[in-house]
Scaffold this active site. Structure first.
Site, PDB file in Angstrom:
ATOM      1  N   ILE A 118       5.374   8.569   4.033  1.00  0.00           N
ATOM      2  CA  ILE A 118       5.132   9.379   2.826  1.00  0.00           C
ATOM      3  C   ILE A 118       3.817  10.125   2.890  1.00  0.00           C
ATOM      4  O   ILE A 118       3.525  10.959   2.047  1.00  0.00           O
ATOM      5  CB  ILE A 118       5.176   8.527   1.533  1.00  0.00           C
ATOM      6  CG1 ILE A 118       4.315   7.265   1.682  1.00  0.00           C
ATOM      7  CG2 ILE A 118       6.604   8.201   1.150  1.00  0.00           C
ATOM      8  CD1 ILE A 118       4.190   6.477   0.388  1.00  0.00           C
ATOM      9  N   PHE A 172      -6.863   9.542   9.541  1.00  0.00           N
ATOM     10  CA  PHE A 172      -7.162   8.166   9.913  1.00  0.00           C
ATOM     11  C   PHE A 172      -6.053   7.173   9.597  1.00  0.00           C
ATOM     12  O   PHE A 172      -6.232   5.979   9.770  1.00  0.00           O
ATOM     13  CB  PHE A 172      -8.456   7.710   9.212  1.00  0.00           C
ATOM     14  CG  PHE A 172      -9.626   8.558   9.574  1.00  0.00           C
ATOM     15  CD1 PHE A 172     -10.273   8.389  10.789  1.00  0.00           C
ATOM     16  CD2 PHE A 172     -10.073   9.551   8.721  1.00  0.00           C
ATOM     17  CE1 PHE A 172     -11.354   9.188  11.139  1.00  0.00           C
ATOM     18  CE2 PHE A 172     -11.154  10.357   9.062  1.00  0.00           C
ATOM     19  CZ  PHE A 172     -11.796  10.181  10.279  1.00  0.00           C
ATOM     20  N   VAL A 196       0.877   6.595   6.026  1.00  0.00           N
ATOM     21  CA  VAL A 196       1.277   5.789   4.872  1.00  0.00           C
ATOM     22  C   VAL A 196       2.806   5.783   4.773  1.00  0.00           C
ATOM     23  O   VAL A 196       3.445   6.835   4.900  1.00  0.00           O
ATOM     24  CB  VAL A 196       0.642   6.322   3.561  1.00  0.00           C
ATOM     25  CG1 VAL A 196       1.017   5.457   2.377  1.00  0.00           C
ATOM     26  CG2 VAL A 196      -0.875   6.396   3.689  1.00  0.00           C
ATOM     27  N   LYS A 238      -0.312   1.357   4.167  1.00  0.00           N
ATOM     28  CA  LYS A 238      -1.198   2.297   4.861  1.00  0.00           C
ATOM     29  C   LYS A 238      -1.655   1.677   6.186  1.00  0.00           C
ATOM     30  O   LYS A 238      -2.394   0.681   6.196  1.00  0.00           O
ATOM     31  CB  LYS A 238      -2.402   2.628   3.964  1.00  0.00           C
ATOM     32  CG  LYS A 238      -3.425   3.552   4.622  1.00  0.00           C
ATOM     33  CD  LYS A 238      -4.434   4.077   3.600  1.00  0.00           C
ATOM     34  CE  LYS A 238      -5.518   4.917   4.253  1.00  0.00           C
ATOM     35  NZ  LYS A 238      -6.381   5.605   3.296  1.00  0.00           N
ATOM     36  N   ASP A 255     -14.359  12.508  -0.761  1.00  0.00           N
ATOM     37  CA  ASP A 255     -13.186  13.266  -0.313  1.00  0.00           C
ATOM     38  C   ASP A 255     -12.244  13.515  -1.489  1.00  0.00           C
ATOM     39  O   ASP A 255     -11.027  13.353  -1.375  1.00  0.00           O
ATOM     40  CB  ASP A 255     -12.488  12.524   0.827  1.00  0.00           C
ATOM     41  CG  ASP A 255     -11.642  13.464   1.682  1.00  0.00           C
ATOM     42  OD1 ASP A 255     -11.802  14.699   1.565  1.00  0.00           O
ATOM     43  OD2 ASP A 255     -10.808  12.968   2.472  1.00  0.00           O
TER      44      ASP A 255
END
Ligand code: ADP
Ligand code: MG
Ligand code: ZN
Length: 466
Positions: free
Chosen positions: A25, A30, A33, A52, A139
């Protein structure tokens, strides 16, 4: 708990016992998921989870920080919580509740003003919460702020780049908090002046860069190189200190004056300078001026700027709003938005001398957002007539100027009467000076979020006194 690591895609992942992997998804730099289901008991109900997988090359400190942020800040105030964490050799997997969400670019054109207000309010609630804990997310962007439009629910995710402020309550972030000394630069009493609000002051300061002599020289230089617009930034010797008058002399002065601007290459003076370092983590298009100008004293205001960029997208119905190949181009876009004199003054505050080959005034937010929004509708109309798919993006240099006008206010989704307070808040979120930028806490008190008069119900109760 983990069984094996083999073959491709879902099957190639470390298998988690009791989990059924459904589909990928999300994917970032990094991690990947996946949507998964799990039954806690053989006959029990199935729960839906987001799994994740963090790439094995991620630094252990980074992984530990992300886990600690989710654990300490999660499950409240629109911040994603954590259900489990599994490590198998060098692979760490974070298990969260699955949060069904919309892709912002799919819905941005349909959002009503009221939905935008709710979106921003909830984003700022999440930011207030993490900032109180001393966490800077670094972020903030729509793909890290999950939005379920139908349910009006939100979740801030992805603390992979999070860093700590001085007062952080998270032990793992403390070790890095030296990155964010909260002291103001010495000799900068002008910190109390907003670059966006005090153009006169900015103009006075930038006069150093645009005096007749320099201007003439730059003009000559540009003409000789046949270029229209150029930007150059070069550092003063000590970060945080105002550049000396000497450093701002035109490039024909004797060494050690910088000659980059004149010759379009890094001069010897600059090559001899100590390399400047400042935190830069984040995503292009969401970086604030202090990051673009390598100002080392960064704090939670970094997240607030990013929230401002999101707000700009929501008000103009354009996402992503900025696209830049590098930091200098990103800075040029900030200059177009906030004004050249203002950004030059900000750079000066950060201890950098910024040369800007032409002056441009700050953009008026209302005009910008309304014309972009109107242009979006026009584009959609013409595209559908020609049978082409609607164009997804418009560029900063392509602002439409004509407004089409909506027929009724309800059809317009509130966009015919955007209050001034929306643009006032936008300006405060996109304040160039990070020390003056509004905090999440203060922005939630802003007039834009106060209940519109029409929605206030006055309740009167009369009781007998005798
Ligand atoms: P990365 O560090 O790789 O960017 P993120 O944590 O941002 O990883 O997750 C990437 C994407 O996965 C998100 O943009 C989102 O679409 C999806 N995602 C992450 N967490 C969840 C969750 N709990 N529920 C649903 N989707 C999620
Ligand atoms: Mg992400
Ligand atoms: Zn130079």
């Amino acid at each position: 708990m983990i069984k094996s690591e083999n073959v491709h895609d879902v099957a190639s992942l470390p298998q988690l016992e009791g989990f059924k992997m459904i589909e990928k998804i999300g994917e970032g730099t990094f991690s990947s998921v996946y949507l998964a289901t799990r039954k806690l008991a053989p006959d029990g109900p199935e729960e839906t989870l987001a799994v994740k997988y963090i790439i094995p090359t991620s630094h252990p400190h980074r992984i530990a920080t992300e886990l600690q942020c989710l654990q300490m800040a999660g499950d409240t105030d629109n911040v994603m919580g954590i259900r489990d964490c599994v490590r198998h050799e060098d692979r760490v997997t974070i298990i969260m509740d699955y949060f069904e969400h919309d892709n912002l670019s799919d819905v941005i054109q349909d959002l009503t003003l009221e939905e935008v207000r709710d979106y921003m309010k909830n984003l700022l609630i999440a930011l207030r919460h993490i900032h109180e804990l001393g966490i800077v997310h670094r972020d903030v962007k729509p793909s890290n702020f999950l939005y379920n439009r139908k349910l009006g629910r939100y979740a801030l995710v992805d603390f992979g780049l999070a860093q700590g402020m001085d007062h952080t309550m998270l032990p793992l972030l403390k070790s890095k908090s030296s990155l964010f000394p909260m002291v103001k630069p010495r000799g900068h009493d002008k910190a109390c002046a907003s670059f966006s609000e005090l153009p006169a002051k900015a103009a006075k300061r930038s006069h150093m860069l645009f005096d007749g002599k320099t201007k003439g020289l730059l003009k000559k230089c540009l003409a000789s190189q046949g270029k229209g617009t150029r930007l150059a930034s070069y550092p003063s010797r000590k970060s945080g200190q105002r550049p000396s008058a000497r450093a701002l002399q035109p490039p024909h002065a004797p060494s050690p004056i910088c000659r980059c601007f004149l010759f379009d290459r890094v001069c010897r003076t600059c090559l001899a300078r100590r390399e400047q370092t400042a935190p830069r983590a984040g995503t292009s298009g969401f970086r604030p001026p202090e990051v673009l100008l390598k100002y080392p004293r960064q704090d939670s205001a970094v997240d607030i700027w990013a929230a401002g960029v999101i707000f700009l997208s929501l008000l103009s119905a354009h996402y992503p709003f900025f696209r830049a190949a590098d930091d200098l181009m990103a800075l040029a876009q900030v200059i177009v938005l906030r004004g050249s004199l203002e950004v030059v003054a900000a750079a000066d505050y950060f201890g950098k001398a910024l040369l800007c080959s032409m002056e441009c005034p700050p953009v008026q937010f209302r005009m910008l957002c309304e014309s972009l929004r109107a242009g979006r509708r026009q584009n959609l109309g013409s595209d559908s007539e020609s049978g082409k798919p609607p164009s997804k993006r418009a560029r900063m240099d392509n602002f439409p100027t004509q407004s089409e006008g909506w027929t009724t206010e309800s059809a317009a989704g509130g966009w015919n009467s955007v209050p001034d307070s929306a643009y006032d808040l936008l300006g405060r979120l996109l304040e160039l000076n990070p020390h003056l930028r509004i905090s999440a806490e203060a922005s939630l008190q802003h007039e834009f979020f106060s209940i519109p008069q029409a929605h206030v119900t006055l309740t009167v109760h009369i009781a007998e006194t005798t």
